[in-house]
Scaffold this active site. Sequence first.
Site, PDB file in Angstrom:
ATOM      1  N   GLY A  28       0.786  -1.238   0.000  1.00 57.32           N
ATOM      2  CA  GLY A  28       0.000   0.000   0.000  1.00 57.32           C
ATOM      3  C   GLY A  28       0.809   1.275   0.000  1.00 57.32           C
ATOM      4  N   GLY A  58       2.477   2.423  -2.672  1.00 52.68           N
ATOM      5  CA  GLY A  58       2.461   3.067  -3.978  1.00 52.68           C
ATOM      6  C   GLY A  58       3.384   2.418  -5.010  1.00 52.68           C
ATOM      7  CE  LYS A  59       5.537  -2.830  -2.795  1.00 57.66           C
ATOM      8  NZ  LYS A  59       4.746  -2.281  -1.656  1.00 57.66           N
ATOM      9  CB  THR A  60       0.636  -1.060  -7.991  1.00 62.32           C
ATOM     10  OG1 THR A  60       0.861  -2.164  -7.132  1.00 62.32           O
ATOM     11  CG2 THR A  60      -0.056  -1.511  -9.248  1.00 62.32           C
ATOM     12  CG  HIS A  86      -6.661   0.375  30.706  1.00 61.44           C
ATOM     13  ND1 HIS A  86      -6.079  -0.759  31.211  1.00 61.44           N
ATOM     14  CD2 HIS A  86      -6.014   0.635  29.539  1.00 61.44           C
ATOM     15  CE1 HIS A  86      -5.117  -1.155  30.392  1.00 61.44           C
ATOM     16  NE2 HIS A  86      -5.058  -0.335  29.364  1.00 61.44           N
ATOM     17  CD  GLU A  87      -7.871   2.788  26.645  1.00 62.24           C
ATOM     18  OE1 GLU A  87      -6.865   3.401  26.228  1.00 62.24           O
ATOM     19  OE2 GLU A  87      -7.966   1.544  26.632  1.00 62.24           O
ATOM     20  CG  HIS A  96      -2.915   3.819  28.231  1.00 63.26           C
ATOM     21  ND1 HIS A  96      -1.744   3.182  28.548  1.00 63.26           N
ATOM     22  CD2 HIS A  96      -3.813   2.822  27.963  1.00 63.26           C
ATOM     23  CE1 HIS A  96      -1.922   1.869  28.481  1.00 63.26           C
ATOM     24  NE2 HIS A  96      -3.175   1.627  28.133  1.00 63.26           N
ATOM     25  CG  ASP A 136      -1.608  -1.633  27.453  1.00 56.12           C
ATOM     26  OD1 ASP A 136      -1.746  -1.420  26.240  1.00 56.12           O
ATOM     27  OD2 ASP A 136      -2.446  -1.319  28.317  1.00 56.12           O
TER      28      ASP A 136
HETATM   29  P1  ADP Z   1       1.504  -1.266  -3.384  1.00 54.19           P
HETATM   30  O1  ADP Z   1       1.691  -1.659  -4.804  1.00 54.19           O
HETATM   31  O2  ADP Z   1       2.732  -0.650  -2.774  1.00 54.19           O
HETATM   32  O3  ADP Z   1       0.930  -2.346  -2.507  1.00 54.19           O
HETATM   33  P2  ADP Z   1      -0.460   0.489  -4.505  1.00 54.19           P
HETATM   34  O4  ADP Z   1       0.371   1.284  -5.434  1.00 54.19           O
HETATM   35  O5  ADP Z   1      -1.274  -0.618  -5.087  1.00 54.19           O
HETATM   36  O6  ADP Z   1       0.429  -0.089  -3.329  1.00 54.19           O
HETATM   37  O7  ADP Z   1      -1.414   1.481  -3.693  1.00 54.19           O
HETATM   38  C1  ADP Z   1      -2.769   1.175  -3.431  1.00 54.19           C
HETATM   39  C2  ADP Z   1      -3.580   2.462  -3.390  1.00 54.19           C
HETATM   40  O8  ADP Z   1      -3.175   3.258  -2.273  1.00 54.19           O
HETATM   41  C3  ADP Z   1      -3.365   3.348  -4.587  1.00 54.19           C
HETATM   42  O9  ADP Z   1      -4.255   3.041  -5.603  1.00 54.19           O
HETATM   43  C4  ADP Z   1      -3.595   4.734  -4.031  1.00 54.19           C
HETATM   44  O10 ADP Z   1      -4.970   5.038  -3.964  1.00 54.19           O
HETATM   45  C5  ADP Z   1      -3.091   4.627  -2.615  1.00 54.19           C
HETATM   46  N1  ADP Z   1      -1.674   5.030  -2.485  1.00 54.19           N
HETATM   47  C6  ADP Z   1      -0.661   4.249  -2.036  1.00 54.19           C
HETATM   48  N2  ADP Z   1       0.494   4.939  -1.998  1.00 54.19           N
HETATM   49  C7  ADP Z   1       0.221   6.179  -2.424  1.00 54.19           C
HETATM   50  C8  ADP Z   1       1.008   7.349  -2.609  1.00 54.19           C
HETATM   51  N3  ADP Z   1       2.314   7.359  -2.321  1.00 54.19           N
HETATM   52  N4  ADP Z   1       0.398   8.467  -3.082  1.00 54.19           N
HETATM   53  C9  ADP Z   1      -0.924   8.455  -3.350  1.00 54.19           C
HETATM   54  N5  ADP Z   1      -1.714   7.390  -3.194  1.00 54.19           N
HETATM   55  C10 ADP Z   1      -1.175   6.261  -2.732  1.00 54.19           C
END
Ligand code: ADP
Length: 499
Positions: free
Chosen positions: A116, A118-120, A340-341, A344, A414
């Site tokens: 998640g 942004g590699k894709t 508890h909260e 913290h 905790d």
């Molecule tokens: P990864 O390939 O690293 O698992 P993705 O590129 O598939 O992650 O990201 C999934 C979604 O999360 C994207 O479609 C976008 O909506 C959001 N996202 C992730 N990274 C970024 C970023 N750096 N900037 C903007 N949106 C992002």
Amino acid sequence: MGKWVKEIALGGALALLVLAVILGFDLTVFLFPLSIAALGAMVVSSRGGLGPRFSTASLATGESSAVPAVTFSDIGGQETAKREFLEALTFLKDSVRTRQLGIRPLKGVLLVGPPGTGKTLMAKAAANYTGSAFVAASGSQFVQMYAGVGAGRVRQLFKQARALAERQSKTSAIVFIDEIEVLGPKRGKNTSHMEYDQTLNELLTQMDGVESEHKVQVLVVGATNRADLLDPALLRPGRFDRIVQVDLPDKAGRLHILKIHAASKPLADDVSLETVAAETHGFSGAHLESLLNEAAICALRDGRSEINQSDLRDATEKVMLGERSSRTLSKEERQRVAYHEVGHAVISELVRPGSVASITIVSRNRALGFIRQSQDDQYLYTKDQLLQAIQVYVAGAVMEEMVFGQRSTGAANDIEQAVDLAKRMVFSGLSPLGIVSPDLPAAGLSTTIAQIIKEQEEAVEVRLTGRKQEIEAITRRLLEEESMGGEDFRALLQRKRVS
Ligand code: ADP
């Protein structure tokens, strides 16, 4: 010859049917078997069309037909990663000059980082930036029980990339392989079957074959969170010889990502994306995108046309901990959770003023209550900071003991965190033991951890005892309202202290 026979037979049958109708025969009895036969013929013919071929549609993600609309400006944060990646793409963008200089074409770029981040998106933006065709697949799609299938799929993927580029009149293609560690794990490790090895060998062969003389240049972009699992052969020069780290975004990066995704959403005047960025330490880009989406859903549910700060707070908690749960606590349990909260929160505020973002006793998933802290990006921790963090973790349990005379199982998580921190202190040479060897006997380690934690519990008890009045007022309010923002909490903590 066969064709003739078939046509004569068909013509004859048709003539017989017409004759039967003319003579008044009822043909409906034949219709059902006939329609079944027709259906069967259709199924057979469609399978005949697709069956023997390997269906590339199931391998690529379907985004291969057009250049993805993503650009590098749609990617928030990740400045270093973007710069490194762009630099690596120069050879595709400016292939003439690269060739003139005799630079060996780059065959693979590996993007390493948590899900998640942004590699894709980066791979798609790269295709856009370089004007390349784009095909994508995931490592798990290659691994099958049957020998040879994975290798075949790898070949197919490269073939598909080249064909697509030619169809789109492009001179380059980007093959994106997500979860590449599944496809290219260290060879010889999977003794159960050799399928992995064959698949990896095929990938290496294909990458080696990606020569500059080819009409279509192919760049493989791999993504993984576990570069350590990859076969070293993949990382040798001439293969994935560029490794780009794509980390979780820092505060500035989170703000950038929030701004990108908020651009299409109506925000109320009270919204501070800076605050959201400060309170979402550890969130990936995908989490932040989801946060804004959840906030918009909150606004929709309440019939408002703008997203406000409270929607964003709710959404942050939802993304962090999941849906609100419907479990009902007994009165005493609820009180215990509240104290508890508050324990913290009070310690968090005392050791790091301004750190409490919110306190809540609304339970979500496994958490019966929680506090959120805003946190600056930090890469090094001093001994004092670690001790303070331990104090925040143990404060819930200490508070329970002060109010109810006993602790509960609610503090298990905790304690685990506090123990982890204490262990980190020991192995960083920050404990009373000084520098220790990594094979420190378990008994010695355990005694030292217990000692560190006990001292912090005592310190916490002293701090909380001095603020009994404030604690009562805050807990009462929390029990009434279930959630409290950091500002309200601080106001109560300050007011009582002054009076
Ligand atoms: P990864 O390939 O690293 O698992 P993705 O590129 O598939 O992650 O990201 C999934 C979604 O999360 C994207 O479609 C976008 O909506 C959001 N996202 C992730 N990274 C970024 C970023 N750096 N900037 C903007 N949106 C992002």
